[in-house]
Design an enzyme around this catalytic site. Structure first.
Site, short mmCIF file in Angstrom:
data_model
loop_
_atom_site.label_atom_id
_atom_site.label_comp_id
_atom_site.label_asym_id
_atom_site.label_seq_id
_atom_site.Cartn_x
_atom_site.Cartn_y
_atom_site.Cartn_z
N SER A 98 0.83 -1.21 0.00
CA SER A 98 0.00 0.00 0.00
C SER A 98 0.86 1.26 0.00
CB SER A 98 -0.93 0.02 1.22
OG SER A 98 -1.92 -0.99 1.11
N GLY A 137 -6.39 11.99 -1.19
CA GLY A 137 -7.56 12.26 -0.36
C GLY A 137 -8.86 12.28 -1.14
N ARG A 250 -5.89 -0.12 -8.58
CA ARG A 250 -6.55 -1.42 -8.51
C ARG A 250 -5.79 -2.47 -9.31
NH1 ARG A 250 -12.45 1.37 -9.51
NH2 ARG A 250 -12.95 1.78 -7.30
N GLU A 370 -10.50 0.86 -2.20
CA GLU A 370 -10.43 1.06 -3.65
C GLU A 370 -11.49 0.23 -4.39
OE1 GLU A 370 -6.44 1.27 -5.23
OE2 GLU A 370 -5.68 1.82 -3.26
N GLY A 371 -12.66 0.23 -3.79
CA GLY A 371 -13.80 -0.45 -4.39
C GLY A 371 -14.13 -1.73 -3.66
#
Length: 391
Positions: A98, A137, A250, A370-371
């Site tokens: 990350s 952000g 992603r 992220e989804g």
């Protein structure tokens, strides 16, 4: 009859699908993870602390930060090479991956794709070396999966912009030098490159996490933050801009989740081969072998999916819904593998001496950020039916 064990990703000879440069990049990243992360990550996780700046500088020396971007000190590597790097990084820990993906695929990519030349020159070279840390952000306390409802606002005041609002669950925020902050304006959603030492910007570290503990996460508060006109990313107007950044990130997750799954499976194979119960190793029981076989099959399938998406990206043909297929499948299956591995390790599966529970806990966050799985299902469903089910 006994045979020499085969590593999980060697089962289908998947290395033959990679070129020499891709294998070399993977090998370099794997070595730095073995040397710099594995000996310490259990302690980082337990303490909820990570030497993020030190790691960033080390990764910068290897060219891992923004490695798939070109110019400004970036390596210009292929999408597949970047994916393989993410796989090895997350085999160490999801939080470590990350750090790299937020830096490169979110903060750096946003400036690289939508920023002015001045913004690129100011930030990208130092971000590529890890001397400057970026955050992204978008998510807010009350708006996660629905960024179109964001409450953060940016208004013009003479030649300046004034930002108000808050962002939540922002990776790297507690140590970031620059934040790519998204806010609603009269012209729609816009992005801003915000120096984090600007008056009115406060970053508070989020503590007591049960997942991604080897990662720094923060809340960003914007209290009438005054910025010059040139802080706005000039090419970023509309929600498609931040969503395109998420697509970039992603793609790294599609690969990264496989690293966590592989590490769990390799750990479990080694454990099952030496742990003896009822007079024989666990690996010699049919039920155990069935579990191992199913997990190896899903790992191979996920890898082939990631490789296909990487090749599409390198050909300039990767579409957002295709990335959703990869993120949905690979994170979901990686989490299932981690949970199944835990059952084979028994009580030892919850011990920090082994990485399995740490990976499982981390993947719970990766499944969400992220989804969420539900969001990616709806993206795929919309592509299949032509009907949006979001509203």
């Amino acid at each position: 009859m006994s045979q020499r064990p085969t590593a999980p990703l060697d089962l289908l000879d998947l290395d033959s699908s990679l070129d020499e440069e891709e294998r070399q990049i993977r090998s370099v990243v794997r070595q730095v993870i073995d040397d710099r992360v594995r000996p310490h990550v259990a302690g980082w996780y337990e303490d909820g602390q990570v030497p993020a700046r030190e790691l960033a500088r080390e990764f910068g020396k290897l060219g891992l930060l923004g490695m798939h971007l070109t110019g400004y000190g970036c390596a210009g590597a292929s999408a597949v090479a970047y994916g393989l790097a993410c796989l090895e990084l997350e085999a160490g820990d999801s939080g470590v991956r990350s750090l790299v993906s937020v830096q490169g695929s979110l903060a750096m990519y946003a400036i690289w794709r939508y920023g002015s030349e001045e913004q690129k020159q100011r930030w990208l070279p130092s971000m590529a070396t890890g001397e400057a840390i970026g955050c992204f952000g978008l998510t807010e306390p009350d708006h996660g999966s629905d960024p179109a409802s964001m409450a953060a606002r940016a208004r013009r005041d003479g030649d300046d912009w004034v930002l108000t609002g808050g962002k939540m669950w922002i990776t790297n925020a507690p140590i970031a030098d620059v934040g790519v902050i998204w806010a609603r304006t009269e012209d729609g959603v816009c992005g801003f490159a915000v120096p984090m030492d600007t008056p009115g910007v406060t970053a508070r570290e989020i503590r007591h996490k049960m997942s991604l503990r080897a990662s720094l996460t923060g809340e960003v508060v914007l209290d009438d933050v005054r910025l010059p006109a040139d802080a706005r990313l000039p090419e970023a107007v509309g929600l498609k801009a931040p969503l395109s950044c998420l697509t970039e990130a992603r793609h790294g997750i599609v690969w990264g989740a496989l690293g966590a799954a592989r590490d769990c499976l390799e750990t479990t194979l080694a454990y099952a081969g030496t742990r003896t119960q009822f007079g024989r190793p666990l690996a010699g029981f049919q039920l155990t072998q069935a579990k191992l076989a199913d997990m190896a099959v899903e790992l191979q399938k996920g890898y082939l999916l990631a490789l296909h998406l990487g090749r599409l990206a390198d050909a300039g043909r990767l579409r957002p819904e295709q990335v959703s297929v990869g993120k949905l499948n690979n994170v979901r299956e990686a989490l299932a593998i981690a949970r199944q591995c835990r059952t084979i390790l028994g009580a030892n599966g919850i011990s920090g001496e082994y990485p399995v529970m740490r990976h499982a806990n981390n993947l719970e966050s990766v499944l969400t950020y992220e989804g969420t799985s539900e969001i990616h299902q709806l993206v795929i469903g919309q592509r299949l039916t032509g009907i949006s089910a979001f509203a």
